[in-house]
Design a protein around this motif. Structure first.
Motif, PDB file in Angstrom:
ATOM      1  N   GLY A 110       9.964  35.727 -97.994  1.00  0.00           N
ATOM      2  CA  GLY A 110      11.388  35.511 -98.188  1.00  0.00           C
ATOM      3  C   GLY A 110      12.272  36.202 -97.173  1.00  0.00           C
ATOM      4  N   ASP A 111      11.665  36.743 -96.108  1.00  0.00           N
ATOM      5  CA  ASP A 111      12.446  37.461 -95.104  1.00  0.00           C
ATOM      6  C   ASP A 111      13.002  36.553 -94.010  1.00  0.00           C
ATOM      7  N   ALA A 112      12.516  35.312 -93.956  1.00  0.00           N
ATOM      8  CA  ALA A 112      12.975  34.395 -92.916  1.00  0.00           C
ATOM      9  C   ALA A 112      12.894  32.968 -93.429  1.00  0.00           C
ATOM     10  N   GLY A 113      13.756  32.109 -92.899  1.00  0.00           N
ATOM     11  CA  GLY A 113      13.754  30.711 -93.308  1.00  0.00           C
ATOM     12  C   GLY A 113      13.109  29.784 -92.299  1.00  0.00           C
ATOM     13  N   LEU A 114      13.268  30.089 -91.020  1.00  0.00           N
ATOM     14  CA  LEU A 114      12.663  29.281 -89.948  1.00  0.00           C
ATOM     15  C   LEU A 114      12.215  30.234 -88.854  1.00  0.00           C
ATOM     16  N   VAL A 115      10.916  30.251 -88.606  1.00  0.00           N
ATOM     17  CA  VAL A 115      10.348  31.112 -87.568  1.00  0.00           C
ATOM     18  C   VAL A 115       9.577  30.240 -86.593  1.00  0.00           C
ATOM     19  N   LEU A 116       9.809  30.455 -85.308  1.00  0.00           N
ATOM     20  CA  LEU A 116       9.023  29.793 -84.273  1.00  0.00           C
ATOM     21  C   LEU A 116       7.912  30.746 -83.846  1.00  0.00           C
ATOM     22  N   ALA A 117       6.680  30.246 -83.801  1.00  0.00           N
ATOM     23  CA  ALA A 117       5.534  31.106 -83.518  1.00  0.00           C
ATOM     24  C   ALA A 117       4.564  30.390 -82.601  1.00  0.00           C
ATOM     25  N   GLY A 118       3.787  31.149 -81.869  1.00  0.00           N
ATOM     26  CA  GLY A 118       2.797  30.555 -80.980  1.00  0.00           C
ATOM     27  C   GLY A 118       2.286  31.572 -79.991  1.00  0.00           C
ATOM     28  N   GLY A 119       2.135  31.145 -78.749  1.00  0.00           N
ATOM     29  CA  GLY A 119       1.628  32.057 -77.741  1.00  0.00           C
ATOM     30  C   GLY A 119       1.796  31.487 -76.356  1.00  0.00           C
ATOM     31  N   ALA A 120       1.678  32.357 -75.367  1.00  0.00           N
ATOM     32  CA  ALA A 120       1.814  31.939 -73.974  1.00  0.00           C
ATOM     33  C   ALA A 120       0.986  32.855 -73.094  1.00  0.00           C
ATOM     34  N   GLU A 121       0.485  32.295 -72.017  1.00  0.00           N
ATOM     35  CA  GLU A 121      -0.278  33.089 -71.052  1.00  0.00           C
ATOM     36  C   GLU A 121      -0.096  32.508 -69.666  1.00  0.00           C
ATOM     37  N   SER A 122       0.103  33.385 -68.699  1.00  0.00           N
ATOM     38  CA  SER A 122       0.092  33.006 -67.292  1.00  0.00           C
ATOM     39  C   SER A 122      -0.856  33.949 -66.579  1.00  0.00           C
ATOM     40  N   ALA A 123      -2.126  33.562 -66.559  1.00  0.00           N
ATOM     41  CA  ALA A 123      -3.098  34.358 -65.817  1.00  0.00           C
ATOM     42  C   ALA A 123      -2.743  34.377 -64.332  1.00  0.00           C
ATOM     43  N   SER A 124      -2.068  33.313 -63.870  1.00  0.00           N
ATOM     44  CA  SER A 124      -1.710  33.215 -62.456  1.00  0.00           C
ATOM     45  C   SER A 124      -0.719  34.284 -62.028  1.00  0.00           C
ATOM     46  N   THR A 125       0.223  34.633 -62.903  1.00  0.00           N
ATOM     47  CA  THR A 125       1.270  35.577 -62.526  1.00  0.00           C
ATOM     48  C   THR A 125       1.128  36.922 -63.212  1.00  0.00           C
ATOM     49  N   ALA A 126       0.031  37.145 -63.923  1.00  0.00           N
ATOM     50  CA  ALA A 126      -0.175  38.428 -64.594  1.00  0.00           C
ATOM     51  C   ALA A 126      -0.190  39.550 -63.563  1.00  0.00           C
ATOM     52  N   PRO A 249       9.702  27.734 -95.194  1.00  0.00           N
ATOM     53  CA  PRO A 249       9.250  27.712 -96.583  1.00  0.00           C
ATOM     54  C   PRO A 249       9.076  26.272 -97.051  1.00  0.00           C
ATOM     55  N   GLU A 250       8.115  26.047 -97.924  1.00  0.00           N
ATOM     56  CA  GLU A 250       7.896  24.680 -98.395  1.00  0.00           C
ATOM     57  C   GLU A 250       9.143  24.121 -99.077  1.00  0.00           C
ATOM     58  N   SER A 251       9.881  24.978 -99.744  1.00  0.00           N
ATOM     59  CA  SER A 251      11.076  24.515-100.439  1.00  0.00           C
ATOM     60  C   SER A 251      12.181  24.065 -99.482  1.00  0.00           C
ATOM     61  N   ALA A 252      12.031  24.409 -98.188  1.00  0.00           N
ATOM     62  CA  ALA A 252      13.086  24.075 -97.223  1.00  0.00           C
ATOM     63  C   ALA A 252      12.644  23.046 -96.194  1.00  0.00           C
ATOM     64  N   ARG A 253      11.500  22.413 -96.398  1.00  0.00           N
ATOM     65  CA  ARG A 253      11.018  21.477 -95.365  1.00  0.00           C
ATOM     66  C   ARG A 253      11.718  20.122 -95.418  1.00  0.00           C
ATOM     67  N   ALA A 254      12.560  19.908 -96.416  1.00  0.00           N
ATOM     68  CA  ALA A 254      13.415  18.721 -96.496  1.00  0.00           C
ATOM     69  C   ALA A 254      12.613  17.427 -96.394  1.00  0.00           C
ATOM     70  N   GLY A 255      11.465  17.400 -97.019  1.00  0.00           N
ATOM     71  CA  GLY A 255      10.663  16.185 -97.050  1.00  0.00           C
ATOM     72  C   GLY A 255       9.865  15.909 -95.799  1.00  0.00           C
ATOM     73  N   ARG A 256       9.914  16.800 -94.825  1.00  0.00           N
ATOM     74  CA  ARG A 256       9.155  16.574 -93.592  1.00  0.00           C
ATOM     75  C   ARG A 256       7.672  16.848 -93.839  1.00  0.00           C
ATOM     76  N   PRO A 257       6.812  16.009 -93.291  1.00  0.00           N
ATOM     77  CA  PRO A 257       5.377  16.269 -93.431  1.00  0.00           C
ATOM     78  C   PRO A 257       4.976  17.476 -92.594  1.00  0.00           C
ATOM     79  N   GLY A 258       3.879  18.097 -92.968  1.00  0.00           N
ATOM     80  CA  GLY A 258       3.446  19.261 -92.208  1.00  0.00           C
ATOM     81  C   GLY A 258       2.121  19.799 -92.689  1.00  0.00           C
ATOM     82  N   LEU A 259       1.824  21.005 -92.257  1.00  0.00           N
ATOM     83  CA  LEU A 259       0.604  21.705 -92.634  1.00  0.00           C
ATOM     84  C   LEU A 259       0.970  22.950 -93.427  1.00  0.00           C
ATOM     85  N   ARG A 260       0.629  22.941 -94.710  1.00  0.00           N
ATOM     86  CA  ARG A 260       0.846  24.118 -95.549  1.00  0.00           C
ATOM     87  C   ARG A 260      -0.290  25.120 -95.314  1.00  0.00           C
TER      88      ARG A 260
END
Length: 387
Positions: A110-126, A249-260
């Motif tokens: 309940g601390d957030a409503g929409l969070v963007l998550a993932g990852g990134a890597e640039s071995a070329s510029t590390a 949150p599932e209660s806020a997906r507004a009918g959009r399909p997804g992965l729970r």
């Protein structure tokens, strides 16, 4: 007066998932900074999630970046606004999936409503790494995965040892690698990556998948251990790329399909055999989900090394070359596409989203994402399609 019953936590649902093309180190993204790669994926997934509320946070995995907080820099570069914070996590090759699990925790709590998550890597510029000592500056390739008394093996040598201890021979490894490339080429030709991929500049497609023959693979020498079975042909390529998902949150997906998210877990194992990590992590999440491997319609495992993948799938009762060839990495994986370390754990979630949500799988269909982690860890998550 009786105590109030705590409210049941809201489930976390992935409602959008995108990735950049994946490019072999030094090629298409050779001069593209990690925050730009991340910002490209974040912008696309934020647009896909438009209408579900403001972005509350950004959580990104990264392993070898410039330091600082890549997630915050990328969030600002993506134009999400100065009010959107960010946090960067490092769980090595599992960082992207770990970031998704962290985001889900924020949402379910309940601390957030929409969070963007993932990852990134640039071995070329590390950046180059230098260790300071009384004897002077000493360049080094990587930080330790484990203390010296645990062996601290490089992942390639550890994969060779795991394959040998599990009886996974060279021919099976080569055959799996050949199949991964063939599946990825077929998927690209059929446009199966198009909906999930957002271009970076003029780069629109992954650069690595190629046609491999068993005869060519058989001629490749051992890459990490003398007389070993792990070669450049049945290993992933160090790569650049980014991936991101939107979690609500599932209660806020507004009918959009997804992965729970049904269950997620991180476990530890012997640092000398880090590739074994997914076995215990997968068993734990399946137990928590009340499911078995036969209930999984799609499995995405980070394909760092064919020998490691086969050791894990053998232990779990999966057959990715025969019976379960259409379940495990059905469109190829990191062996064919490449392995941007901090991002690949999120790439496998993007792939699950495409295979299950975009392809129209029925509500209740289960999928699994998992990765082995340097230092002896495994991360895994079970997701369920919601419509």
């Amino acid at each position: 007066m009786s105590a109030a019953v705590p409210a049941r936590p809201d489930a976390a649902v992935v409602v959008a998932a995108r990735r950049t093309p994946i490019a072999t180190t030094g090629r298409a993204f050779g001069t593209v900074a990690v925050d730009r790669l991340a910002a490209t994926a974040l912008t696309a997934v934020a647009d896909d999630a438009d209408g579900l509320g403001p972005v509350d946070d950004v959580v990104l995995g990264n392993c070898t970046g410039p330091g600082g907080n890549v997630a915050r820099v990328a969030a600002l570069s993506a134009g999400l606004g100065v009010g959107v914070p960010g946090v960067t996590v490092d769980r090595q090759c599992g960082s992207g999936l770990a970031a998704v699990l962290h985001a889900a925790d924020h949402v379910r709590g309940g601390d957030a409503g929409l969070v963007l998550a993932g990852g990134a890597e640039s071995a070329s510029t590390a950046p180059l790494r230098v260790r300071r000592s009384a004897a002077g500056d000493e360049p080094y390739e990587r930080a330790p995965f484990a203390p010296p008394e645990f062996g601290d093996p490089d992942m390639g040598a550890a994969a060779d040892r795991l394959a040998g201890s599990c009886g996974v021979g060279r021919q099976r490894q080569d055959r799996y690698a050949q199949a991964s490339h063939a599946k990825a080429l077929r998927a690209r030709e059929q446009g199966r990556f198009d909906a999930e991929t957002v271009p970076v500049g003029e780069v629109e497609h992954d650069d690595r998948p190629r046609r491999l023959s068993m005869s060519v693979l058989a001629r490749m020498p051992a890459a990490f251990v003398p007389d070993g079975t792990v070669t450049a042909g049945n290993s992933c390529a160090n790569s650049d790329g980014a991936a991101a998902v939107a979690v609500v949150p599932e209660s806020a997906r507004a009918g959009r399909p997804g992965l729970r998210l049904v269950a997620g877990s991180v476990t530890g194992c012997d640092p000398r055999l880090p590739g074994w990590g997914p076995v215990d992590a997968v068993r734990r999440v399946l137990d928590r989900a009340g499911a078995d491997v036969c209930d999984l319609a799609a499995v995405e495992i980070v394909e760092a090394f064919a020998g490691q993948v086969l050791a894990v799938t053998d232990a779990l009762g999966l057959d990715p070359l025969e019976v379960d060839a259409g379940v495990v990495c059905a469109d190829g994986g990191a062996l064919a596409l490449g392995h941007p370390w901090g991002a690949t754990g999120a790439v496998v979630v993007v792939r699950l989203f495409s295979r299950l949500v975009r392809d129209g799988a029925a509500a209740g269909t289960l999928g699994l994402a998992t990765a082995a982690v340097g230092g002896g860890m495994g991360v895994a998550a079970v997701f369920e399609v919601v419509r």
